[in-house]
Structure formats: C-alpha cells, structure tokens
Design an enzyme around this catalytic site. Structure first.
Site, mmCIF file in Angstrom:
data_model
loop_
_atom_site.group_PDB
_atom_site.id
_atom_site.type_symbol
_atom_site.label_atom_id
_atom_site.label_comp_id
_atom_site.label_asym_id
_atom_site.label_seq_id
_atom_site.Cartn_x
_atom_site.Cartn_y
_atom_site.Cartn_z
ATOM 1 N N ARG A 89 0.833 -1.195 0.000
ATOM 2 C CA ARG A 89 0.000 0.000 0.000
ATOM 3 C C ARG A 89 0.870 1.248 0.000
ATOM 4 N NH1 ARG A 89 -4.873 -1.192 4.405
ATOM 5 N NH2 ARG A 89 -5.598 -3.146 3.506
ATOM 6 N N SER A 194 -8.081 -1.131 0.580
ATOM 7 C CA SER A 194 -9.133 -1.364 1.564
ATOM 8 C C SER A 194 -9.772 -0.049 1.990
ATOM 9 C CB SER A 194 -8.558 -2.138 2.760
ATOM 10 O OG SER A 194 -9.564 -2.541 3.641
ATOM 11 N N HIS A 195 -9.745 0.261 3.278
ATOM 12 C CA HIS A 195 -10.430 1.442 3.803
ATOM 13 C C HIS A 195 -9.556 2.685 3.785
ATOM 14 C CE1 HIS A 195 -8.074 -0.250 7.029
ATOM 15 N NE2 HIS A 195 -8.141 0.880 7.675
ATOM 16 N N ASP A 355 -16.324 -1.198 3.511
ATOM 17 C CA ASP A 355 -15.189 -0.404 3.073
ATOM 18 C C ASP A 355 -15.048 -0.537 1.555
ATOM 19 O OD1 ASP A 355 -14.370 -3.038 3.083
ATOM 20 O OD2 ASP A 355 -12.356 -2.607 3.794
ATOM 21 N N ASP A 357 -13.280 -2.231 -0.593
ATOM 22 C CA ASP A 357 -13.267 -3.528 -1.278
ATOM 23 C C ASP A 357 -14.240 -4.517 -0.642
ATOM 24 O OD1 ASP A 357 -11.636 -3.809 1.030
ATOM 25 O OD2 ASP A 357 -10.652 -5.555 0.166
ATOM 26 N N ASP A 359 -14.523 -5.969 2.184
ATOM 27 C CA ASP A 359 -14.111 -7.093 3.022
ATOM 28 C C ASP A 359 -14.363 -6.813 4.502
ATOM 29 O OD1 ASP A 359 -12.045 -5.311 3.564
ATOM 30 O OD2 ASP A 359 -10.453 -6.813 3.398
ATOM 31 N N ARG A 360 -14.852 -5.611 4.815
ATOM 32 C CA ARG A 360 -15.193 -5.274 6.198
ATOM 33 C C ARG A 360 -16.664 -4.894 6.289
ATOM 34 N NH1 ARG A 360 -10.316 -2.075 9.241
ATOM 35 N NH2 ARG A 360 -8.558 -3.129 8.244
ATOM 36 N N GLU A 442 -11.855 -11.073 12.720
ATOM 37 C CA GLU A 442 -10.880 -10.145 13.278
ATOM 38 C C GLU A 442 -11.594 -8.988 13.966
ATOM 39 O OE1 GLU A 442 -6.965 -10.100 10.637
ATOM 40 O OE2 GLU A 442 -8.667 -9.257 9.567
ATOM 41 N N SER A 444 -11.037 -6.039 13.721
ATOM 42 C CA SER A 444 -11.133 -4.886 12.831
ATOM 43 C C SER A 444 -12.315 -4.994 11.872
ATOM 44 C CB SER A 444 -9.833 -4.725 12.039
ATOM 45 O OG SER A 444 -9.526 -5.908 11.322
#
Length: 597
Positions: A89, A194-195, A355, A357, A359-360, A442, A444
């Site tokens: 990133r 991601s976020h 988020d 992508d 995934d959260r 997780e 998160s």
C-alpha cells in the site's frame, strides 16, 4: 447532530459501554482507540464526523500524473515494495505506489507463479480508489505481455475482495471438495488499499487457496519486485491496453452474478425475504456498489442502497477521527451519515456499511447504533453455531488474539474449540478450507464463515456476507444484533476494550516482536494473578510478533506497528473502565520493563 456526536465520543480515552447514554445519543459504540499516547487524550480532530469540504478532497489528476511520472528511489525504504498484512500500500504522491511498483510487483507475481508451478488463470479485480484503475491497466499490460490467462470483470466494473476469493475457490475446487494448489490452479490479484484514504493505492495477491498470501509468499514477491525496481522494471515485457484487452489470454468473467447467486447457500435469504426485514446498505463509495442492488433484486428483498455514488475523491464522506477521509465502516465518524439516518428514523431494521473492497462490515441497528466489531463477532458466533446444523460437529471458532474475550466465553458456552491466532486473516485460511473452523473473525470488522452445508465460502473477509447475516438474525429470532449482544452481556458480563499506541524505536519494536515469556517478570496485572504469558498463538502455534498477558478478568496484547514507530496495546477488562485503565498502565510498565532487560 454530528458535532454533538463527535464531542460525546471524545469525552473519554477508553471505550465504556453505557446503554442509557448510548440510546440517548444513538451511540452504541465501544471502539478501540487508534492514536493515543501515554497520558494523553486521543488526538481527535475537531471536525471528526462532519462532512468533507472541498479543501479535504484530493486532486485526482495530480494523483494520476504522479502515478506515471514519479520513479521510486530504491535506496529509500519508504519507496520500496513492502507487503503488510493486506498487500503493498502507498500513495503515488509519496512515490510509494507508482507505475514502477505495479510493473515490478506484477512481474514478481508472474515469476512466483512460475517457480511455484501455478499455471491456471489469474483473476484480476479492482476497487474504486483513483489509483486502482491505472494500476489495473499496468498489471493487465504486464500479464498479457507474459501470456498469462487473465479473467477481468465482464461489466468493466468494480469487484469486492470476497467475490475474487470465491472465484478462485470455485475454479480450483474438485468434485470431492479438495482443491488444486499448483499445476492448473487459479490465483488472483485484487487492487485495493481497503479502507485507506482516497490518495492511497493497494495491491494484494491471493494464491490458489483464495485468501491473503502468507508472509513467505509475500516476502518472496516483495524481494523480487525490489530487485526489479533496482534497474530492471523498465525491461519488463508489456503490451498496450487495447492489445491486452483483445488478447486471447484475456477473458471476461461475471464476478457479480457468480457471487450473488450463491449467497443463499451461506445465508438464509428466504427467511430475510419472508420476514420482510428492511435493509439499508451503504457501500461507502466502494466496490459493493452494484452488488447490494443486485442482491436485493435477485432475492426480492426489502433492500435500499442508501448511497450509490462512486467518486474517487469521496466528497460525500464524513471525516474520520483524525480529520481524514477514510472508508472505515467500523468507525463511528466515517459512518456518521448512516448512523444519523438511523437515529432520525430511517425505515430500516438494520443498516450495513462496507469499506472500499467490501471485506469489512459495519452494522448499525435502529435500537443501538453502530455496533462495536467485537460485539458483533460474538453475536455472530453465538448465532451461527446454533443455526447451522450441517456444520461439522468439531469445527472450531476462529478469533485473533486481540479480539474480545467475550468470544472465548461464547465459544466455551457453545462447547466449541477456540482457535486463537495472530493478527491477520491469512491464519484462518486453512481452517475455513477444511471446515476445521466454521467462523474466522478479526476485531477490525473482518470475517467469513462456512456455507450452510459446512463447505468453504470464501477464504478472505466478506463484509457483504456479515451484513446479510445480521438481517438473518432479525428474521429468525425477531431480535436485532444489538439486542442479542445485550443478552450476551447479561449472561457473561460487560467488558471495556480499547487500543492505545505508545512510542517505540525500531530497536524496541524488534525486541518486542522477539520476546519470550521469561522476559516478563511480573506476576500480576492490575491486581490479578497472571494466568498466561503468550508469544505464540495457542490456536496454531504461530508467532504473535509481540506479547499477550492474561488474567481471569482481563488481558492485554502488545504488538509493534508495521508502519509507525509505535507499539500497540490492546486491552480488555470485565471489571469496567477504571480497571481497564489500570490494565493499560500495567501493560505499559510490563512492556517497558521487558524492553529494558
């Protein structure tokens, strides 16, 4: 309203669940702190939770120009390729995510595939960040130049990380439930930070198991990419975009329909439909933007996409705790708009945020506000293991070491084996593949779980799935996830949980990552006898990269940051917020003493 919310949330430096106050302010939040220093209140930006203004927005044209014009200095560690827990990133403006990086990383992945014997198709996906499209173009040009078979989105759209994971697993799955691993196996690349804020880019490799690559793989790729950056990246073979798109090796794949039409194998979509659960979905300008609408239409749900905007500046977002635009769906500040809608009577039983992508997950209930990720994980686990009769009787519960001990209590009450692993979703991959764990999550706000028949769904986090699960809970129990969490609190007690950061040099961080239990000489923690000193995870014996100390009523874990000169202290107490503060102070003393020895 939002300004009042921000002031209320900055009032304390720990996370104390106060149901009465939460109801009055619509703040059922108990979120870990993210920028706290010893003895200081959190460095909260006064505009946290307020809508972004033009001054907060990135210059997209300047960002893209920097992507192509800036070349990294290979002697600067900050400009080298470095894979964290979720890939490489950085920002093109910092010369950390530029054309040179992507060409080098893509060629390194091609080289890795060759030495690993991976010869199948490579699935290529991207999210909505401004740097994702140019990085996608660069990657496709290199992959086509090397003759790698690539599958791109049939709609030329955005692809959530879980949809990429699912595509890889479906491609590699044998009829007997086993999976290809090398010759003929598929793998994938998802381009997403991601976020992270709008100026950032991200590049993640998912090998044939469909989940995040392990550290041995990412280290190999990063080392090879940095070799190429040091003089070789311009020699990498590429073709132009038009040629790459027209190549016989470039194929179209319908990620959206493949994902959407199998969701009923994981979640009880019929129950959600029949109960007429009202769902509000906010993709936060991310890759799930077309997916939520398609889900609602395909399953005939009462589902409203509350914001279908895609804007690379994210001008519609509210600012996160530090005044930055960040698509963190677990943050009450980034989720302020959706929370405000719910508090003012939006016609939803549950609202979900994702988020960039997807995934959260962020779960907002009409009666409780934004749920703490730890609370929701505990509720999800308690529900799933009582409503999935076809799951293996011996499948365990996967959690990270820094997730709430409420999960431990729930797992014990369910008579399920607890599988506690280090931070990183990659540690759940083997268990999800084989059914050894039914759920991996997780703190998160990232999780995934098995299909209803006990087979694997995704081996990467799935924020869409966790949102739909909340709707299933309402449909089958008549209670919101917040109410179900309240029942868990009544049974097991309430906890206070927080994360703080403390300064640490690189040498101290390295020492912290290599501590042994004997390095901790303390016998008690905040007045209670220490019951365990862990430097390896009990669930898989993997190194924590830090330290966890537990008592019967509390615990703390200390880990060095991978990006800053700080170490992170996660802590939880079942004796209330005052005891949590005592645990935090004791944790700093324990770590400081261990680092001095």
């Amino acid at each position: 309203m939002l300004a009042i919310v921000s002031k209320l949330l900055t009032a304390r430096n720990y996370c104390e669940f106060n149901p009465a106050a939460a109801r009055s302010a619509r703040l059922a939040n108990c979120l870990p702190e993210k920028n706290q220093r010893p003895g200081e209140d959190r460095d909260m930006n006064e505009r946290a939770g307020m809508k972004a203004t033009p001054e907060d927005l990135i210059d997209v044209d300047a960002l893209i120009q920097a992507y192509y014009s800036r070349e990294p200095d290979v002697n600067d560690p900050l400009q080298q390729v470095s894979f964290g827990t979720s890939g490489h990133r950085g920002s093109a403006l910092n010369t950390a995510f530029n054309e040179a990086h992507i060409i080098a990383i893509t060629q390194a992945i091609i080289d890795y595939r060759t030495q690993a014997g991976i010869t199948g198709v490579l699935y290529l996906a991207r999210d909505t960040h401004a740097l994702s499209h140019p990085a996608w173009v660069s990657a496709l040009e290199v992959l086509a130049g090397a003759g790698v078979r690539v599958r791109i989105d049939a709609r030329d759209g955005y692809t959530p990380t879980p949809a990429l994971s699912l595509a890889i697993l479906l491609d590699n799955r044998h009829d007997d439930g086993t999976f290809l691993t090398t010759t003929g196996a598929a793998d994938g690349i998802v381009i997403t930070p991601s976020h992270n804020p709008p100026a950032d880019g991200g590049f993640k490799y998912n090998p044939p198991h469909g989940g995040p690559a392990d550290s041995d793989v990412t280290a190999w790729i990063a080392n090879r990419a940095n070799e190429l950056l040091d003089g070789g990246w311009k020699a990498v073979r590429r073709v132009g975009l038009d040629e790459a798109l027209a190549s016989d090796t470039t194929e179209r794949f319908d990620y959206l329909q493949t994902y959407v039409r199998q969701l009923d194998q994981v979640v009880d979509m019929a129950a959600i439909r029949d109960a007429k659960v009202r769902i509000g979905a906010d993709p936060l300008g991310g890759a799930a933007v077309d997916y939520w609408g398609a889900i609602g239409e395909y399953y005939d749900l009462d589902l409203t996409v509350v914001n279908a905007q895609v804007d690379p500046t994210w001008s519609f977002m509210t600012l996160d705790w530090d005044g930055k635009i960040r698509m963190d769906c677990s943050s009450p500040y980034a989720m302020a708009s959706l929370r405000e809608q719910m508090s003012e009577g939006a016609p939803f039983d549950i609202a979900v945020g994702n988020d960039a992508d997807a995934d959260r997950h962020g779960i907002v209930t009409a009666d409780g506000g934004l749920m703490n990720p730890n609370h929701y994980l505990a509720v999800a686990i308690n529900y799933l293991y009582q409503h999935r009769p076809k799951w293996p009787a011996d499948c365990g519960v996967g959690k990270t070491l820094v997730s709430s001990a409420l999960i431990d209590k729930v797992a014990a009450n369910l008579n399920r084996r607890l599988v506690e692993v280090p931070v990183g979703f990659k540690y759940f991959v083997p268990g999800l593949l084989t059914g050894a764990i039914g759920f991996g999550g997780e703190e998160s706000a990232g999780a995934s779980f098995l299909r209803k028949d006990g087979s694997v769904w995704t081996t990467d986090k799935d924020g869409i799935l966790l949102g739909l699960l909340g709707a299933e809970m309402i449909a089958t129990t008549g209670k919101s996830p917040s109410q179900l969490h309240g029942e868990l609190v009544e049974e097991f007690g309430a906890s206070a949980y927080a994360r703080i950061d403390s300064p640490a040099s690189r040498g101290e961080k390295a020492k912290l990552a290599s501590l042994a239990p004997a390095d901790v000489t303390a016998r008690d923690l905040a007045g209670d006898p220490i019951t365990a000193k862990l430097v390896r995870a009990p669930g898989n014996d993997a190194a924590i990269g830090g330290l966890k100390v537990t008592t019967d009523q509390a615990w703390f874990a200390a880990r060095p940051s991978g990006t800053e000169d700080v170490y992170k202290i996660y802590a939880e107490s079942f004796r209330g917020s005052a005891h949590l503060e005592a645990v935090q102070q004791a944790a700093r003393e324990v770590v400081s003493a261990a680092l001095k020895d």
